[in-house]
Write an enzyme that holds these catalytic residues in place. Structure first.
Site, mmCIF file in Angstrom:
data_model
loop_
_atom_site.group_PDB
_atom_site.id
_atom_site.type_symbol
_atom_site.label_atom_id
_atom_site.label_comp_id
_atom_site.label_asym_id
_atom_site.label_seq_id
_atom_site.Cartn_x
_atom_site.Cartn_y
_atom_site.Cartn_z
ATOM 1 N N LYS A 33 54.628 37.336 28.435
ATOM 2 C CA LYS A 33 55.242 38.491 29.100
ATOM 3 C C LYS A 33 56.401 38.040 29.988
ATOM 4 O O LYS A 33 56.487 36.856 30.356
ATOM 5 C CB LYS A 33 54.171 39.198 29.944
ATOM 6 C CG LYS A 33 53.551 38.291 31.004
ATOM 7 C CD LYS A 33 52.335 38.921 31.675
ATOM 8 C CE LYS A 33 51.743 37.959 32.696
ATOM 9 N NZ LYS A 33 50.512 38.478 33.293
ATOM 10 N N ARG A 218 43.151 33.038 28.933
ATOM 11 C CA ARG A 218 44.514 33.569 29.023
ATOM 12 C C ARG A 218 45.327 32.821 30.078
ATOM 13 O O ARG A 218 45.828 33.417 31.028
ATOM 14 C CB ARG A 218 44.475 35.065 29.409
ATOM 15 C CG ARG A 218 43.531 35.944 28.592
ATOM 16 C CD ARG A 218 43.729 37.419 28.943
ATOM 17 N NE ARG A 218 43.579 37.701 30.344
ATOM 18 C CZ ARG A 218 42.457 38.075 30.957
ATOM 19 N NH1 ARG A 218 41.354 38.248 30.266
ATOM 20 N NH2 ARG A 218 42.437 38.288 32.261
ATOM 21 N N ASP A 311 78.057 34.055 42.506
ATOM 22 C CA ASP A 311 78.365 33.176 41.381
ATOM 23 C C ASP A 311 78.574 31.719 41.772
ATOM 24 O O ASP A 311 78.784 30.875 40.906
ATOM 25 C CB ASP A 311 79.650 33.662 40.688
ATOM 26 C CG ASP A 311 79.597 35.152 40.447
ATOM 27 O OD1 ASP A 311 78.671 35.599 39.743
ATOM 28 O OD2 ASP A 311 80.459 35.872 40.995
HETATM 29 C C1 PLP Z 1 49.657 37.417 33.539
HETATM 30 C C2 PLP Z 1 48.225 37.537 33.176
HETATM 31 C C3 PLP Z 1 47.478 36.386 32.877
HETATM 32 C C4 PLP Z 1 47.999 34.987 33.107
HETATM 33 O O1 PLP Z 1 47.840 34.673 34.476
HETATM 34 P P1 PLP Z 1 48.289 33.236 35.061
HETATM 35 O O2 PLP Z 1 47.973 33.348 36.499
HETATM 36 O O3 PLP Z 1 49.743 33.096 34.779
HETATM 37 O O4 PLP Z 1 47.482 32.219 34.365
HETATM 38 C C5 PLP Z 1 46.190 36.550 32.394
HETATM 39 N N1 PLP Z 1 45.670 37.799 32.243
HETATM 40 C C6 PLP Z 1 46.343 38.928 32.562
HETATM 41 C C7 PLP Z 1 45.702 40.255 32.386
HETATM 42 C C8 PLP Z 1 47.643 38.827 33.058
HETATM 43 O O5 PLP Z 1 48.313 39.938 33.375
#
Ligand code: PLP
Length: 369
Positions: A33, A218, A311
């Site tokens: 993202k 994740r 800049d």
């Molecule tokens: C952004 C996000 C992550 C990753 O989190 P980090 O702190 O970058 O490891 C995991 N799960 C969800 C739902 C997120 O929005």
């Protein structure tokens, strides 16, 4: 372009491997993202797909999924955030796996999937303490029933999110969240049967928590080489992924008592040489670095003199000739000789977290791989 953001994909894959090992071989979802935390959405995702270093991608908005599909990315992708009814047709067309967290979102997903003549997978988001999005734990079983009853939906996953998994003082809270989550998964599975994907861990949890029965993780920020907090322990062998550079575009001598830049906020204490660097807040080099940041040239560190402009930014080379010339590479983030400016250092001066430093690097800065 004089200012560039160099992305070391080998380092990214190394960090992915570290995350996988710390996760005990669980499946990995790589969050890409926000332009892959500023590192470039499509090139990062493509590299992950080519090297098969993650099973899933994580996105926040439909447009990110559309861009990835248009670039030939076929990995499954989970959209973390809620999706409004008017976005659903596009999300389904892009084969984005949706998160749902209440009755309305389930019914809307069902309607959109039926309209598309498709069967789609959804992940049920459970709020165990973030208080942002998702279902209350005691609603989850009923929502799973609603999904099971929806002819075009399949419950593929169930997940939660951990707001303080990166901080030692948050251990008890996170442990309690994980217990609540696992109890919720049990309640759902008692009626539904096993759910394919159970996931909770962000980087903080991968680095510091027992992941229990989840079978997918994740980790985001750690893939990009930094830790979720700027102060805690540094337990893993993570490599820097981003290196941000610019170039010197002018050098001039100034006299003691003269001022440099807008607002005349920086006053030369002695005769000195000022170099102008071709980077500013228009590139995402924060105005917080005004007279507080530093830059590296050829292994030496020079302080920012005066306000960061849109800049250009001025640095103080000092009174003696240093050998710095117009055209020299300037390191804003990364190593130069024995010196290093880490993303943590930039985050500290900006008064923020590492995530925001690279997210704020603007579109006009080319990413090089
Ligand atoms: C952004 C996000 C992550 C990753 O989190 P980090 O702190 O970058 O490891 C995991 N799960 C969800 C739902 C997120 O929005």
């Amino acid at each position: 372009m004089l200012t560039r953001f160099h992305v070391d994909l080998d380092a990214l894959h190394h960090n992915l491997q570290v995350a996988r090992e710390l996760s005990g071989g669980r499946q990995v979802l790589a969050p890409v993202k926000a332009n892959a935390y500023g590192h470039g959405l499509v090139p990062v995702a493509r590299s992950i797909q080519e090297r098969r270093s993650a099973e899933w991608l994580g996105i926040a908005i439909v447009a990110e999924g559309q861009q990835l599909r248009a670039a030939g990315i076929t990995l499954p992708m989970l959209k973390f955030s809620p999706t409004l009814p008017e976005e659903l047709a596009a999300a389904i067309a892009a084969d984005i796996t949706l998160s749902v967290g209440d009755l309305a979102s389930i019914d809307q997903a069902q309607a959109a999937a039926a309209a598309a003549g498709r069967m789609i997978d959804v992940h049920l988001k459970v709020d165990t303490g973030m208080r942002r999005v998702g279902a209350e734990p005691d609603e989850a079983a009923a929502l799973a029933r609603r999904i099971d009853a929806a002819p075009n939906l399949r419950l593929e996953g169930i997940f939660t999110h951990l707001p303080i998994s990166d901080i030692d003082e948050g251990d008890d809270f996170t442990t309690a969240q994980l217990q609540r989550f696992h109890a919720t998964v049990d309640a759902v599975e008692a009626e539904h049967g096993p759910v394919d994907l159970v996931h909770a861990a962000n980087s903080g949890a991968v680095l510091g928590h027992d992941l229990g029965r989840s079978n997918l993780v994740r980790p985001g920020i750690m893939l990009y080489g930094s830790y979720p907090d700027v102060v805690g322990a540094r337990p893993a062998d993570l490599r820097d992924v981003g290196r941000w550079t610019s170039r010197v575009n002018f050098i001039k001598p100034i006299l003691a008592g003269e001022t440099v830049g807008y607002g005349r906020s920086w006053v030369a204490q002695r005769d000195t040489w000022i170099a102008t660097v071709a980077v500013g807040y228009g590139d995402g080099y924060s105005r917080q670095f005004s007279s507080r940041g530093r830059m590296l040239i050829d292994g030496r560190s020079y302080p920012v003199a005066g306000r960061v402009c849109m800049d250009q930014t001025m640095i103080d080379l000092g009174p003696e000739p240093t050998g710095v010339r117009v055209g020299d590479e300037v390191v804003l983030m990364g190593s130069s000789g024995d010196q290093r400016i880490g993303v943590e250092e930039l985050a500290t001066v900006m008064g923020t977290i590492t995530y925001e430093v690279t997210c704020l690097i603007t579109e006009r800065v080319p990413r090089l791989y």
